[in-house]
Design a protein around this motif. Structure first.
Motif, mmCIF file in Angstrom:
data_model
loop_
_atom_site.group_PDB
_atom_site.id
_atom_site.type_symbol
_atom_site.label_atom_id
_atom_site.label_comp_id
_atom_site.label_asym_id
_atom_site.label_seq_id
_atom_site.Cartn_x
_atom_site.Cartn_y
_atom_site.Cartn_z
ATOM 1 N N GLU A 83 12.062 3.849 4.606
ATOM 2 C CA GLU A 83 12.550 4.785 5.608
ATOM 3 C C GLU A 83 13.369 4.096 6.692
ATOM 4 O O GLU A 83 14.374 4.620 7.145
ATOM 5 C CB GLU A 83 11.344 5.499 6.250
ATOM 6 N N PHE A 84 12.894 2.918 7.117
ATOM 7 C CA PHE A 84 13.526 2.303 8.285
ATOM 8 C C PHE A 84 14.479 1.167 7.929
ATOM 9 O O PHE A 84 14.937 0.452 8.804
ATOM 10 C CB PHE A 84 12.457 1.852 9.284
ATOM 11 N N CYS A 104 3.265 2.623 1.878
ATOM 12 C CA CYS A 104 3.468 3.482 3.055
ATOM 13 C C CYS A 104 4.922 3.919 3.201
ATOM 14 O O CYS A 104 5.209 4.894 3.888
ATOM 15 C CB CYS A 104 3.009 2.777 4.318
ATOM 16 N N ALA A 105 5.845 3.155 2.609
ATOM 17 C CA ALA A 105 7.276 3.483 2.623
ATOM 18 C C ALA A 105 7.946 3.288 3.973
ATOM 19 O O ALA A 105 9.073 3.736 4.174
ATOM 20 C CB ALA A 105 7.528 4.910 2.098
ATOM 21 N N PHE A 106 7.292 2.602 4.887
ATOM 22 C CA PHE A 106 7.949 2.304 6.165
ATOM 23 C C PHE A 106 9.247 1.538 5.914
ATOM 24 O O PHE A 106 10.271 1.782 6.551
ATOM 25 C CB PHE A 106 7.064 1.438 7.083
ATOM 26 N N GLY A 136 10.509 -6.402 6.822
ATOM 27 C CA GLY A 136 9.428 -7.342 7.116
ATOM 28 C C GLY A 136 8.732 -7.038 8.428
ATOM 29 O O GLY A 136 7.518 -7.187 8.545
ATOM 30 N N LEU A 137 9.501 -6.588 9.397
ATOM 31 C CA LEU A 137 8.905 -6.259 10.692
ATOM 32 C C LEU A 137 8.049 -4.993 10.607
ATOM 33 O O LEU A 137 7.034 -4.868 11.281
ATOM 34 C CB LEU A 137 10.008 -6.035 11.731
ATOM 35 N N PHE A 138 8.490 -4.069 9.777
ATOM 36 C CA PHE A 138 7.757 -2.805 9.687
ATOM 37 C C PHE A 138 6.530 -2.887 8.786
ATOM 38 O O PHE A 138 5.570 -2.156 8.986
ATOM 39 C CB PHE A 138 8.683 -1.693 9.170
ATOM 40 N N CYS A 139 6.584 -3.723 7.772
ATOM 41 C CA CYS A 139 5.545 -3.672 6.728
ATOM 42 C C CYS A 139 4.170 -4.004 7.292
ATOM 43 O O CYS A 139 3.903 -5.124 7.709
ATOM 44 C CB CYS A 139 5.864 -4.639 5.603
ATOM 45 N N PRO A 140 3.223 -3.033 7.300
ATOM 46 C CA PRO A 140 1.903 -3.285 7.879
ATOM 47 C C PRO A 140 1.034 -4.153 6.972
ATOM 48 O O PRO A 140 -0.060 -4.546 7.369
ATOM 49 C CB PRO A 140 1.284 -1.888 8.003
ATOM 50 N N ASP A 141 1.522 -4.420 5.771
ATOM 51 C CA ASP A 141 0.692 -5.169 4.829
ATOM 52 C C ASP A 141 1.291 -6.516 4.449
ATOM 53 O O ASP A 141 0.830 -7.143 3.496
ATOM 54 C CB ASP A 141 0.420 -4.300 3.599
ATOM 55 N N MET A 199 14.247 -6.057 8.707
ATOM 56 C CA MET A 199 13.584 -4.933 9.354
ATOM 57 C C MET A 199 12.399 -4.495 8.499
ATOM 58 O O MET A 199 11.343 -4.127 9.036
ATOM 59 C CB MET A 199 14.577 -3.777 9.542
ATOM 60 N N ALA A 258 3.862 -7.373 2.980
ATOM 61 C CA ALA A 258 4.169 -7.377 1.548
ATOM 62 C C ALA A 258 5.660 -7.510 1.271
ATOM 63 O O ALA A 258 6.054 -7.594 0.112
ATOM 64 C CB ALA A 258 3.633 -6.094 0.899
ATOM 65 N N ILE A 259 6.488 -7.495 2.284
ATOM 66 C CA ILE A 259 7.934 -7.550 2.056
ATOM 67 C C ILE A 259 8.579 -8.288 3.217
ATOM 68 O O ILE A 259 8.069 -8.248 4.350
ATOM 69 C CB ILE A 259 8.516 -6.119 1.931
ATOM 70 N N LYS A 269 0.823 -1.206 0.000
ATOM 71 C CA LYS A 269 0.000 0.000 0.000
ATOM 72 C C LYS A 269 0.862 1.263 0.000
ATOM 73 O O LYS A 269 0.363 2.358 0.279
ATOM 74 C CB LYS A 269 -0.951 -0.010 1.203
#
Lengths: 386, 87, 290
Positions: free
Chosen positions: B32-33, B27-29, B68-73, B66, B75-76, B25
């Motif tokens: 960025e992280f 979000c680019a988390f 994978g941990l951040f992705c809210p969807d 990281m 997707a990675i 989606k």
């Protein structure tokens, strides 16, 4: 299967209706109860709180009726048979979770000891004003089963039956006492455990992966159950759902779900409905009554018969589903139905609807706080046969 | 799937990032992280109209997940793959 | 060339229900990743882990988790979970819900479950608003923040949730933001191991309603703010960790103590008083497969 003998207090007892409900629940295999104090129902959970630690059950008093009425649903999904008990305002608070129990097809028992209302009303005095609430009180469209004992003995018998029906049809069952039945003390005979028939939970024999929590087998309308922890990884939601239990918020899923949930009660109504008929042969009027009012009506009928009235009795034991066929048949044979009830006209509306003008329906209404004067019922009977 | 190969000689593994473009989606988390700043958003869109990430600098990826941990969807995700010893 | 791998979260998710309903930049999914990592670390039998949610955006977590999962009524996840756990003590029961669900409509259950030390891990995703219904004010919306029902800014004092839970007797209280993914996973892991009422608050972005209405940018901007303005203070006095609008956020593990759980207290009492007459509750056995 037979009742677990550990819990069954076989023998003759002098019990009030509330305590008798507790014993009925224990005999049925109920081992979890959640409650919140409210007059005149509290004695049911007080007895369970005392009895459960001696029979392997757990009682938890919660912070309110909202909590108690959903904790029992959690307990059912955990594998227990569970009951909560309330009255008056507490029954109103429990409505949301009766709806949740209906949509998730959760076999659970609610006991409501009716008192005068609306609102705080008459906490210590009887009424029968929650009959339509039992049927329609939660929002949306659903069907459940409601039973109306008229004696402490029947409080035992019908609480037991409520658990059995809940398991049979995966449906919430409400036992509708009134304050007088709840607090009257009479002889209650509890049979030996091996003479008490208990319906076990209908657990599926299918393996995880083959099983759908809301799919009834061919020729059945009632899906099988599982409990949490057995590897089925079920999803249970209050949203409209498909056979897997997944949310499916669309017209087709809604239609399918609601209609099957209706059908399992409507199409099994003949097996669910019980009633008591007396003196119907040649009767010109029939008194349709339930709960404590049925016992006052006995006196009313006696007085009317002394004045020559040919009157019979039809006592509702199952209030919901309503004995529609029986009332329709009777309406073809009699001059009038007389319907005494401790409310301003609830079950009498149902009788009138089914009589459909074939005979008269004479409600004998009383706002509650005490029982009818039998003479008022007798007068109505005499008017009915005139 | 996009793979990154750590270039430093002492590295015994390479980082790999797997991206499910359709689920993203945008979000680019992850971008960025990412601790090594190995990711960037694509200029193009996925079917839902979002810009999914791609491994812009593969040699920087150390497979730490990281993203994978951040992705809210969901997707990675990233992982590490052992490198064969140089022949 | 490497073999194709599965996303490690996949085994925990109902993939046939994805994509989720959550907006781009919403932090709830991030917390779910952390939860799955904690489950992996815990080595728990997943068949014995149940998740219970209330209503709202975070209330949808139960439905996406490939566990025995219960999406209950608004505010009532905790009493449902309490009944589930009391009736089936073999289960590890996790409540996963939002700030509005747990602390407003469910506030009474939250405080009493903590008081009685119900054996539950409660994860509260706090995005300062009711997302599902369009961004109304909650008990955690900071003073001056705009919500659809506080169009001129919120003016009520907020709940400091860690302090509330501390005061009620929770045995484990932690707060992180969605930026602190490793710490969340670690806290959840500790929470899964521990018995009693464990409470983890996770501050998370609601880009569509809370952030946009307050002109705070998107989810990524909020995550950057968490990174900049969070202060880790393990063991902090929970009275000192209240949140002000767009100000610093004290995070960390604040409380970690021991106290008899509801079940333990119940058992002890009945054993002490009833002795041999006490028949302890036994978990309903696994049903035999035909």
């Amino acid at each position: 299967m037979n009742a677990d003998p550990i819990g069954v207090l076989t023998g003759s007892h002098y019990l009030d209706g509330d305590h008798s409900c507790s014993e009925g629940a224990i005999a049925a295999g109920c081992r979890f109860s959640a409650g919140y104090p409210i007059t005149p129902s509290t004695e049911v959970v007080e007895r369970l709180a005392s009895r459960f630690p001696r029979v392997g059950g757990r009682f938890q008093q919660f912070e309110d009726e909202l909590a108690a009425s959903i904790a029992v649903l959690g307990a059912v999904w955990g594998g227990a048979k569970a009951v909560t008990v309330t009255s008056g305002p507490g029954f109103s608070l429990m409505m949301e979770h009766i709806g949740l129990a209906a949509i998730t097809e959760c076999p659970v028992v609610y006991i409501n000891v009716q008192r005068g209302g609306p609102s705080t009303g008459l906490p210590t005095q009887p009424a029968q004003g929650d009959m339509m609430q039992a049927r329609f009180g939660s929002h949306g469209d659903y069907r459940l089963i409601a039973l109306c004992p008229n004696s402490p003995q029947e409080c035992f018998d019908l609480t037991l039956r409520a658990f059995n029906l809940a398991e049979e049809y995966r449906v919430p069952v409400v036992v509708m006492l009134d304050e007088v039945v709840g607090h009257m003390t009479e002889k209650v005979v509890i049979p030996p455990a091996d003479q008490i028939e208990v319906t076990p939970r209908r657990y599926t024999s299918k393996k995880p992966g083959d099983f759908k929590l809301f799919e009834a087998a061919e020729g059945s309308l009632v899906p099988e159950m599982v409990k949490a922890g057995d590897g089925y990884r079920v999803h249970v939601t209050g949203l409209t759902h498909d056979e897997r239990g997944y949310p499916a918020m669309n017209v087709v899923a809604q239609d399918k779900m609601v209609k099957r949930q209706f059908a399992k009660i409507v199409e099994n109504a003949d097996k669910i409905i019980t009633f008591e008929e007396k003196n119907l042969l040649g009767a010109e009027a029939v008194v349709v009554s339930f709960g404590i009012t049925s016992r006052i009506a006995e006196k009313g009928m006696q007085l009317a018969r002394e004045k020559g009235a040919k009157v019979g009795s039809f006592r509702l034991i199952t209030a919901w589903p309503f004995p529609e066929k029986q009332i329709i048949e009777l309406s073809k044979k009699v001059k009038a139905f007389v319907v005494p009830e401790l409310n301003m006209g609830q079950m009498s509306l149902e009788v009138e609807r089914l009589a459909a003008g074939r005979c008269r329906t004479i409600p004998v209404l009383h706002a509650g706080g005490t029982v009818h004067n039998p003479e008022v019922i007798a007068e109505a009977i005499l008017e009915a046969v005139r | 799937m996009t793979t990154g190969t750590a270039t430093k000689k002492e590295k015994k593994f390479r980082g790999i990032v797997v991206i499910n473009h359709a689920s993203c989606k945008g979000c680019a988390f992850c971008v960025e992280f990412c601790p090594t700043k190995a990711l960037a958003l694509e200029k193009g869109f996925n079917a839902k109209g979002y810009h999914p990430p791609y491994l812009a600098t593969p040699e920087l990826c150390n497979g730490c997940d990281m993203c994978g941990l951040f992705c809210p969807d969901f997707a990675i995700f990233g992982y590490r793959e052992k490198l064969e010893q140089a022949a | 060339m490497s073999e194709l791998r599965e996303n490690p979260v996949n085994e925990y998710l109902r993939l046939d229900r994805l994509p989720s309903i959550w907006c781009p930049g919403c932090g709830i999914g991030t917390t779910v990743n952390c939860f799955t990592r904690a489950l992996t670390e815990s080595k728990l039998d997943l068949d014995k882990v149940a998740i219970v949610s209330g209503i709202g955006c975070t209330g949808r977590v139960a439905g996406y988790m490939n566990l025995d999962s219960f999406h209950t009524t608004h505010g009532r996840a905790i009493p449902f979970a309490t009944g589930l756990k009391l009736a089936n003590p073999d289960l590890k029961v996790v409540v996963y819900s939002g700030d509005g669900d747990l602390s407003a409509i469910g506030g009474n259950h939250l405080v009493h479950a903590a008081r009685r030390n119900a054996d539950l891990l409660v994860v509260c995703v706090n995005n300062f608003t009711y997302g599902m219904t369009g961004g109304q004010v909650t008990p955690t919306t900071p003073i001056s923040a705009v919500a659809s029902t506080t169009p001129y800014g919120a003016y009520e004092e907020t709940f400091n949730l860690p302090n509330l839970m501390d005061a009620c007797g929770a045995v484990y209280v932690a707060r992180w933001t969605a930026f602190h993914v490793r710490q969340i996973a670690k806290s959840m892991g500790e929470g899964l191991k521990k018995k009693g009422f464990r409470f983890i608050e996770i501050i998370a972005p609601c880009p569509t309603l809370y952030l946009r209405r307050n002109k705070l940018g998107d989810g990524l901007d909020e995550m950057k703010y968490y990174k900049e303005k969070s202060v880790v203070k393990n063991g902090a006095d929970t009275r000192e960790v209240g949140l002000d609008y767009h100000d610093k956020i004290v995070v960390g593990k604040f409380v970690d103590r021991e106290r008899p759980t509801l079940e333990e207290a119940m058992d002890k009492r009945f054993t002490d008083v009833l002795g041999a007459k006490y028949v302890p509750y036994t978990s309903p056995g696994k049903q035999p497969l035909a």
